[in-house]
Design an enzyme around this catalytic site. Structure first.
Site, PDB file in Angstrom:
ATOM      1  N   ASP A  63       0.787  -1.239   0.000  1.00 27.15           N
ATOM      2  CA  ASP A  63       0.000   0.000   0.000  1.00 27.15           C
ATOM      3  C   ASP A  63       0.824   1.298   0.000  1.00 27.15           C
ATOM      4  O   ASP A  63       1.760   1.434   0.797  1.00 27.15           O
ATOM      5  CB  ASP A  63      -0.877   0.073   1.260  1.00 27.15           C
ATOM      6  CG  ASP A  63      -1.514  -1.237   1.637  1.00 27.15           C
ATOM      7  OD1 ASP A  63      -1.388  -2.212   0.898  1.00 27.15           O
ATOM      8  OD2 ASP A  63      -2.143  -1.278   2.698  1.00 27.15           O
TER       9      ASP A  63
HETATM   10  N1  DQQ Z   1      -2.167  -3.773   3.951  1.00 26.10           N
HETATM   11  C1  DQQ Z   1      -3.594  -3.876   3.946  1.00 26.10           C
HETATM   12  C2  DQQ Z   1      -3.990  -2.923   5.031  1.00 26.10           C
HETATM   13  C3  DQQ Z   1      -2.925  -3.116   6.042  1.00 26.10           C
HETATM   14  C4  DQQ Z   1      -1.706  -3.271   5.216  1.00 26.10           C
HETATM   15  C5  DQQ Z   1      -4.201  -3.540   2.616  1.00 26.10           C
HETATM   16  C6  DQQ Z   1      -0.697  -4.226   5.783  1.00 26.10           C
HETATM   17  O1  DQQ Z   1      -5.267  -3.182   5.549  1.00 26.10           O
HETATM   18  O2  DQQ Z   1      -2.834  -2.024   6.929  1.00 26.10           O
HETATM   19  O3  DQQ Z   1      -3.440  -4.051   1.560  1.00 26.10           O
HETATM   20  O4  DQQ Z   1       0.442  -4.298   4.975  1.00 26.10           O
END
Ligand code: DQQ
Length: 578
Positions: A63
């Protein structure tokens, strides 16, 4: 199509397609491979690395976190595994740029180090306070059970132009889940906005059983946060909401608005990332500030079949307001499609960020529109053009003279009549666009379309990723399908490779009998914008033959209606200097 009419197998076909949709090979973003997550790669495989998309020199990314523009510098943080090429050991990596194109990678901004984040520093956002101090809100993991809390971090020295060091004050955690909240589905705080009452608000993604929820918190001082009685919004049967994003858009112009703006001529957008299916949807609606609730407009679909920012490999996206250019900019993670961890380890890296996009409300008020940030055009190099080139049924034309594996292409197609549009089979009414694309792909001859581009094509067309339109007739109206179809993208014999026929419908007025397309082609990614950015699709593909100078770019028409390429401009794209 003839086959599908009066077909007694159709109900079963639909069930199979629905099952395929839910068990589609896309794994949860952070499937955990404990034995592999600290396996550092010594060898970096170059041929799928991108030329101008954002990616660090090696290892796993996911992300985008806390993007912002601060004192003349763009900051991009992102989820990163410093030790390996699968998800794990997650830190907030930090890169800076003055133009969204050339990036300098700095030391990690946030990493597990305190009791309130020792098992993970997960996604979050930045809010720039009125005293011009940026504050990060992020999710900390506090135990092996994945219990989630919300923390904050501030720059150690706000006068450092690069904001290299971040500190996590002792008041953390700022928010822990109360008993009504599922502690392992409580994450990804948004940028906060300031209400007219002088109180801050922000939301955290969550779920109550299978109902997706955006839990609302309020604070006077940004330190003490109180949960509101009601969530900002929730929707049944959507599962856990990750990475919510809530922001205003103008009804009058394409400029962006600061996150705290509300009032006349402003609509609001709520985007959520669906943990269960790994895609996102958004709605446009009204922010009722009196009751602190978001109400999607009546015709919005608030669930799986809602509008998507991108119908392809695009997840955990996040916007920020860029005051230097008065625009709202969207970042999104374009995850890999070679879903076997072995592939990531062999490559030595996994994940890229899609090109940042300016985003605004379409004048109809019914959807958002996106376009690659204008800075990308500074990478355009050698240009080739086609003008008024006719494509009869079955014809193709090659776009020669550019680096087809690393290119930017803009094309406007026109046609003289809509009468050849094929009927939209009523049995497809409940299918997703991508299922229609799987049935009526680029190789299936049509009436008005399929026509479009063949990207990353190999010498003898053993491999190609077509990005194309197909126009259907539904009663007295027309329905435009846009596909980015990875099913023939690679001759590599890897049964686990995910090769979907991504697609979306395009809500476009065809009275001028034109359709435009822009594709950003970059070795293992094809990022496309249909009808000026009304429908966007990103595909991750892994050609075995169409590599570097062996890749070709062509335009094609496989419909009975003759298509004219009115204008086609294509550029070789440079690699950013940094
Ligand atoms: N990736 C998810 C999120 C979390 C993060 C979404 C963890 O919900 O915070 O891809 O790497």
């Amino acid at each position: 199509m003839v086959f599908l009419k009066n077909c007694f197998l159709c109900p079963f076909l639909v069930i199979i397609i629905v099952l395929l949709f839910f068990f589609n090979g896309i794994k949860a973003s952070h499937e955990v491979f404990r034995n592999l997550q600290s396996l550092s790669s010594t060898n970096i495989i170059k041929y799928y690395r991108t030329g101008y998309h954002f990616q660090p020199p090696k290892h796993w990314i996911n992300d985008p976190n806390g993007p912002m523009y601060y004192n003349g510098v763009y900051h991009l943080f992102y989820q990163y595994n410093p030790k390996g090429s699968v998800w794990g050991n997650i830190v907030w990596a930090h890169s800076v740029s003055t133009d969204l194109i050339n990036w300098v990678h700095l030391d990690h901004a946030i990493y597990p180090s305190k009791e309130f984040d020792q098992y993970g520093t997960w996604s979050g956002s930045v809010t720039i306070l009125p005293n011009n101090i940026p504050v990060i809100l992020y999710t900390g993991i506090i135990d092996v059970n994945n219990t989630q809390v919300q923390n904050y971090a501030i720059p150690a020295d706000a006068s450092d132009p690069l904001l290299r060091e971040w500190i996590k004050p002792d008041e953390n955690p700022l928010i822990v889940a109360d008993n009504s909240i599922n502690k392992t589905r409580f994450r990804d705080p948004t940028t906060a906005w300031l209400g007219r009452d002088g109180h801050w608000r922000m939301v955290v993604g969550s779920a109550r059983r299978h109902r997706g929820v955006a839990i609302l918190y309020r604070s006077r001082d940004f330190l003490k946060w109180t949960k509101a009685q009601h969530p900002l919004h929730s929707s049944s049967k959507t599962g856990n909401w990750e990475c919510p994003d809530f922001f205003p858009v103008s009804l009058n112009h394409t400029n962006g608005l600061d996150t705290s703006v509300d009032g006349e001529n402003v609509k609001h957008v709520l985007k959520v990332s669906l943990d269960d299916t790994r895609f996102e949807y958004y709605t446009i609606g009204t922010y009722d500030t009196k009751n602190d609730r978001y109400i999607p407009d009546r015709k919005m679909i608030d669930g799986w079949k809602g509008l998507r920012l991108d119908y392809g490999n695009f997840y955990a996206s996040k916007t920020f307001y860029d005051p230097s250019k008065n625009r709202r900019v969207l970042w999104g993670w374009a995850n890999e499609s070679d879903v076997v961890p072995k592939d990531a380890i062999k490559k030595g890296w996994a994940g890229i960020q899609a090109i940042p996009r300016k985003l605004w409300l379409d004048p109809s008020g019914k959807q958002l529109v996106q376009w690659p940030v204008e800075e990308l055009e500074t990478l355009r190099n050698k240009k080739v053009e086609l003008r008024n080139h006719k494509l009869n049924k079955g014809e193709i034309v090659e776009v020669e003279g550019i680096t087809a594996a690393q290119a930017d292409v803009e094309v406007t197609f026109s046609f003289s009549s809509l009468k050849n549009a094929e009927e939209f089979d009523p049995s497809w009414a409940h299918l997703y666009a991508k299922d229609v694309c799987a049935i009526r792909g680029s190789a299936v001859q049509g009436g008005l379309g399929p026509f479009g581009l063949l990207t990353l094509a190999s010498e003898n067309l053993e491999e190609y990723t077509p990005v194309f339109f197909r126009v259907f007739k539904v009663k007295n109206k027309y329905k435009v399908l846009m596909c980015s179809d990875a099913s023939r993208s690679s001759v590599r014999n890897n049964p686990k490779m995910y090769k979907p026929s991504f697609a979306g419908f395009v809500d476009v007025d065809l009275s001028d009998k034109k359709l435009s397309l822009r594709s950003l082609i970059d070795h293992s990614v094809v990022e496309s914008f249909g009808a000026g950015g009304k429908t966007c699709i990103t595909s991750r593909v892994y050609p075995a033959l169409a590599l570097f100078s062996d890749a070709r770019l062509l335009a094609f028409n496989n419909g009975t209606e003759t298509i004219t390429i009115e204008t086609l401009n294509a550029w070789s794209m440079n690699k950013p200097d940094r």
